[in-house]
Design an enzyme around this catalytic site. Structure first.
Site, mmCIF file in Angstrom:
data_model
loop_
_atom_site.group_PDB
_atom_site.id
_atom_site.type_symbol
_atom_site.label_atom_id
_atom_site.label_comp_id
_atom_site.label_asym_id
_atom_site.label_seq_id
_atom_site.Cartn_x
_atom_site.Cartn_y
_atom_site.Cartn_z
ATOM 1 N N VAL A 16 -9.721 9.375 -9.508
ATOM 2 C CA VAL A 16 -10.546 8.205 -9.878
ATOM 3 C C VAL A 16 -11.743 8.641 -10.722
ATOM 4 O O VAL A 16 -12.080 8.006 -11.727
ATOM 5 C CB VAL A 16 -11.007 7.446 -8.616
ATOM 6 C CG1 VAL A 16 -12.002 6.353 -8.967
ATOM 7 C CG2 VAL A 16 -9.804 6.843 -7.895
ATOM 8 N N CYS A 132 -8.152 -0.962 -3.572
ATOM 9 C CA CYS A 132 -7.334 -1.217 -4.764
ATOM 10 C C CYS A 132 -6.341 -2.378 -4.587
ATOM 11 O O CYS A 132 -6.206 -3.238 -5.469
ATOM 12 C CB CYS A 132 -6.585 0.054 -5.156
ATOM 13 S SG CYS A 132 -5.886 0.939 -3.753
ATOM 14 N N HIS A 244 0.098 -0.135 -8.335
ATOM 15 C CA HIS A 244 0.504 -0.754 -7.078
ATOM 16 C C HIS A 244 1.216 -2.068 -7.390
ATOM 17 O O HIS A 244 0.809 -2.819 -8.284
ATOM 18 C CB HIS A 244 -0.713 -1.096 -6.209
ATOM 19 C CG HIS A 244 -1.425 0.097 -5.635
ATOM 20 N ND1 HIS A 244 -0.957 1.387 -5.703
ATOM 21 C CD2 HIS A 244 -2.602 0.171 -4.936
ATOM 22 C CE1 HIS A 244 -1.802 2.202 -5.088
ATOM 23 N NE2 HIS A 244 -2.805 1.492 -4.629
#
Ligand code: A2P
Length: 340
Positions: A16, A132, A244
């Site tokens: 990240v 997230c 995702h």
């Protein structure tokens, strides 16, 4: 000349942290001094972005004096120990970990959903970046909720390994390599083999039998979107590197058609891209749409044929970008626009 800011990235060598750096550059964030911080072992390392080299410093030797914005993504323990050191030195902390998310006086912000909450940072100097899976789900659901109240969300996630950091990306690569050579698979990050497998556990188990990742989706949806919404989550790790995916089923107060939902999502300018053609491949996929993008992609919108006011959809987004780094940079952009 317009104002420039001193920015620190804590966890700059991580999945990240590196993306935070990349996105700050992509968006030409007005940076004066940039401080890249990581553990002692990374001290002196060089990170190259856009042909420029940046030296990494050790967090435990760093003095936050003069830093305007400190973006943390080095794990909850590090945020617990160092975020308040940063705020004592008058830096505003944007924290990507879950450490502060559930404190009432700390705003938890998805700019497309509740940007007005940012102002609360003045109390503690900290703004929390949500989980997230929650971010991408709420970006897609907020415009629908504004038109027709959502009562309940039933969600199953299919989450990429990058959400567990660089070590997990390596674990998947190494296992795929070992598998193809008939060698034994080593797992250090995940409790079971992740290559060619699907693991129904993300984060630790809670007393109620849900995992912490699942409860994050419950707590954060209530804190960010609407405390009256009930969430029934199952979070699953899949052998995907980035992006995702989520199968989301919502129950609404009133009837709304799939066409109305598509019209809402298709026309608004709030970070959603509709990819919904009823033909082979006419839907978003992690490895295709979101490899290098900040948007939330929605497809497979249809009416739930099993209940009265239900809509189903498929939501995909890059977990390292919109799910983490980009959301943090958006918060930083709002901070400098309206507050710093
Ligand atoms: P380092 O590379 O020096 O270990 P990821 O989420 O990809 O696993 O990355 C975690 C990030 O958190 C890395 O930048 C890592 O730095 C950083 N980190 C881990 N432990 C510490 C620590 N004790 N102090 C500062 N940064 C840390």
């Amino acid at each position: 000349m317009s104002k420039k800011y001193n920015v620190a990235i804590v966890g700059a060598t991580g999945a990240v942290g590196q993306m935070m750096l990349k996105i700050l550059m992509e968006r030409k964030f007005p940076i004066n001094n940039l401080h890249l911080l990581a553990s002692k072992k990374s001290k002196g390392k060089t990170i190259t972005i856009n042909n420029s080299d940046y030296q990494v410093s050790s967090l435990n030797e760093f003095n936050f004096q003069g830093v305007d914005i400190a973006m943390f993504s080095a794990g909850s323990d590090i945020s617990e120990k160092y975020a308040k050191v940063a705020t004592k030195n008058n830096a505003v902390v944007i924290d990507n970990t879950s450490f502060f998310r559930y404190e009432d006086n700390i705003p938890l912000v998805v700019p497309e959903v509740n940007s007005e909450k940012i102002s609360l940072y003045k109390e503690t100097g900290i703004i929390a970046n949500p989980n997230c899976s929650t971010i991408q789900m709420l970006v897609a659901l907020k415009p629908i909720h504004d038109i027709c109240k959502i009562k309940r969300i039933n969600v199953c996630t299919y989450q990429a390994v990058s959400g567990s950091g660089n070590e997990a990306i390596d674990e998947l690569k190494n296992q795929v390599y070992a598998y193809t050579r008939n060698e034994s698979l080593v797992n250090n990050v995940y409790p079971k083999q992740i290559a060619f497998n699907v693991i129904p556990q993300i984060d630790k188990f809670m007393d109620n039998g849900y995992t912490k990742e699942e409860m994050k989706m419950v707590w954060e949806t209530k804190k960010i979107l609407d405390s009256s919404i009930e969430v029934n989550p199952t979070t699953v790790r899949v052998p995907v590197f980035f992006g995702h995916s989520e199968a989301v089923h919502i129950e609404l107060e009133n009837k709304i058609t799939a066409k109305q939902v598509k019209d809402i999502l298709g026309k608004n300018n709030s970070g959603v891209v509709l990819v919904d053609d009823h033909k082979d491949g006419g839907y978003p996929c992690a490895a295709n749409e979101c490899e290098d993008s900040n948007e939330v992609f929605v497809g497979r919108v249809r009416e739930d044929i099993s209940i009265k006011n239900g809509i189903n959809m498929w939501i995909v987004s890059n977990n390292i970008r919109k799910g983490a780094a980009y959301n943090s940079v958006q918060i930083a952009e709002l901070l400098i626009k309206d507050y710093l």
